[in-house]
Design a protein around this motif. Sequence first.
Motif, PDB file in Angstrom:
ATOM      1  N   ARG A 130       0.798  -1.220   0.000  1.00 36.59           N
ATOM      2  CA  ARG A 130       0.000   0.000   0.000  1.00 36.59           C
ATOM      3  C   ARG A 130       0.831   1.270   0.000  1.00 36.59           C
ATOM      4  O   ARG A 130       0.393   2.314  -0.453  1.00 36.59           O
ATOM      5  N   GLU A 131       2.045   1.135   0.483  1.00 34.92           N
ATOM      6  CA  GLU A 131       2.894   2.328   0.477  1.00 34.92           C
ATOM      7  C   GLU A 131       3.562   2.477  -0.898  1.00 34.92           C
ATOM      8  O   GLU A 131       3.800   1.495  -1.565  1.00 34.92           O
ATOM      9  N   PRO A 132       3.890   3.727  -1.282  1.00 33.56           N
ATOM     10  CA  PRO A 132       4.602   3.892  -2.552  1.00 33.56           C
ATOM     11  C   PRO A 132       6.030   3.311  -2.458  1.00 33.56           C
ATOM     12  O   PRO A 132       6.542   3.134  -1.368  1.00 33.56           O
ATOM     13  N   ARG A 133       6.657   3.055  -3.579  1.00 28.59           N
ATOM     14  CA  ARG A 133       8.009   2.443  -3.666  1.00 28.59           C
ATOM     15  C   ARG A 133       8.057   1.128  -2.886  1.00 28.59           C
ATOM     16  O   ARG A 133       8.832   0.954  -1.953  1.00 28.59           O
ATOM     17  N   THR A 134       7.202   0.257  -3.217  1.00 33.96           N
ATOM     18  CA  THR A 134       7.060  -0.967  -2.444  1.00 33.96           C
ATOM     19  C   THR A 134       7.803  -2.128  -3.094  1.00 33.96           C
ATOM     20  O   THR A 134       8.321  -2.013  -4.207  1.00 33.96           O
ATOM     21  N   LEU A 135       7.784  -3.244  -2.402  1.00 31.86           N
ATOM     22  CA  LEU A 135       8.371  -4.474  -2.942  1.00 31.86           C
ATOM     23  C   LEU A 135       7.698  -4.875  -4.249  1.00 31.86           C
ATOM     24  O   LEU A 135       8.342  -5.386  -5.155  1.00 31.86           O
ATOM     25  N   LEU A 136       6.394  -4.627  -4.331  1.00 32.05           N
ATOM     26  CA  LEU A 136       5.645  -4.985  -5.528  1.00 32.05           C
ATOM     27  C   LEU A 136       6.252  -4.321  -6.768  1.00 32.05           C
ATOM     28  O   LEU A 136       6.306  -4.901  -7.842  1.00 32.05           O
ATOM     29  N   GLU A 137       6.730  -3.110  -6.589  1.00 35.05           N
ATOM     30  CA  GLU A 137       7.343  -2.404  -7.713  1.00 35.05           C
ATOM     31  C   GLU A 137       8.670  -3.027  -8.130  1.00 35.05           C
ATOM     32  O   GLU A 137       9.149  -2.796  -9.235  1.00 35.05           O
ATOM     33  N   ARG A 138       9.275  -3.777  -7.203  1.00 35.30           N
ATOM     34  CA  ARG A 138      10.566  -4.409  -7.531  1.00 35.30           C
ATOM     35  C   ARG A 138      10.405  -5.858  -7.977  1.00 35.30           C
ATOM     36  O   ARG A 138      11.392  -6.538  -8.262  1.00 35.30           O
ATOM     37  N   LEU A 139       9.171  -6.306  -8.039  1.00 36.78           N
ATOM     38  CA  LEU A 139       8.911  -7.676  -8.491  1.00 36.78           C
ATOM     39  C   LEU A 139       9.171  -7.758  -9.990  1.00 36.78           C
ATOM     40  O   LEU A 139       8.662  -6.924 -10.753  1.00 36.78           O
ATOM     41  N   ARG A 140       9.967  -8.702 -10.427  1.00 37.03           N
ATOM     42  CA  ARG A 140      10.282  -8.843 -11.851  1.00 37.03           C
ATOM     43  C   ARG A 140       9.845 -10.188 -12.418  1.00 37.03           C
ATOM     44  O   ARG A 140       9.472 -10.294 -13.573  1.00 37.03           O
ATOM     45  N   TRP A 141       9.974 -11.233 -11.613  1.00 35.97           N
ATOM     46  CA  TRP A 141       9.498 -12.538 -12.095  1.00 35.97           C
ATOM     47  C   TRP A 141       9.095 -13.422 -10.926  1.00 35.97           C
ATOM     48  O   TRP A 141       9.570 -13.250  -9.787  1.00 35.97           O
ATOM     49  N   VAL A 142       8.211 -14.359 -11.253  1.00 41.40           N
ATOM     50  CA  VAL A 142       7.782 -15.396 -10.310  1.00 41.40           C
ATOM     51  C   VAL A 142       7.824 -16.702 -11.082  1.00 41.40           C
ATOM     52  O   VAL A 142       7.480 -16.735 -12.269  1.00 41.40           O
TER      53      VAL A 142
END
Length: 356
Positions: A130-142
Amino acid sequence: MAASMVETGEDAFRQMFKLYKRRNPPPDFSDVIDFSKCVTNDKIRPVKLDPAAVSDGDAANVGLHHVKDWRAFTLQGYPGFIFITNPFLRGSQPFWVRQCLKTYPQKPNICNLDMHMSPTDTQDIWAKSREPRTLLERLRWVTLGYHYNWNSKTYSANHYTPFPTELHLLSHQIATACGFTGFNAEAGILNYYRSDSSLGIHVDESELDHSRPLLSFSFGQSAIFLLGGTHRQDSPTAMYMHSGDVMVMSGLSRLFYHAVPRIVPAHQEVADLDTERCSWQGGAIVEQVSEEDWVVCSRYIHSSRINMTVRQVLGHGQSFPGTPPPPGHAEQHQAEDGKHMKRRRCSDSPNTEETR
Ligand code: OGA
Ligand code: MN
């Protein structure tokens, strides 16, 4: 080596890749095929799928329109390539987007962030989203199922976690409609693209049975996809992939070079997903995404693209070299000769060409 390659040090595919990746000046997009515009000509041919192969109920359960209503195309010179323009029912894409952002990055699946973070830190990618600059933004592959090993470029028997049932079902219905009965989704590679990401030129050949199709699903922002041939010197065809589009690479096209040089802004279709979520009809598998979850998903896909690729790794009755065949299967196919193309490195950097 072709003369032009000697002169420029580049093959035809790489030249095209660089052209479509270029920012300044931007390339001319007028040659990029847009299947959603539904033109058929000498190059773009309609494909007749078997409407009876998948029952309407089975299709709806995974969030798909009845097969008779899908619009599918192939390209002259690309045997086995099938492009299905968004076959998803209104309101069902949000479910798949949520799976990609909230569910699939979780354990036991593996993501790029695991490479240098502790499991406790990566466990909660979603909770911290929910916060900006999160881990989600650094997700590249699964990776799912048989986890692709980026270093050895192989799958292996002992690196497996259960493949998500609902994604297996979705893939099974798509493959069946395209004439591939008994498709067994065993491995998934999910790619997460920011607006400046790209995916380098490669062939997917690590799977042991190349007679099984490779499925690709796109969500969120659009992309330019380049599909070449078996040689880097074969000039690729450029096409748009929009949210909801599905691609099936089978037959000869299964082993063709391809790449994603550029993410392009979506038109109305991504904004429409916000209203679509509310018009969700229900299905045995596809559930409605909560308002709270959708806030995060919606923000994400307004600037990013998600691609799920689903692969069957082993043929029927086949096993990994050096492991016993599954019980009940006497014959064992010989594995491929083990040569591999350059692919992504095991890294958490963006999907740049250099990382593949
Ligand atoms: C892949 C791939 C294409 C895409 O993951 O192998 O080719 O559309 N993805 O992201
Ligand atoms: Mn690929």
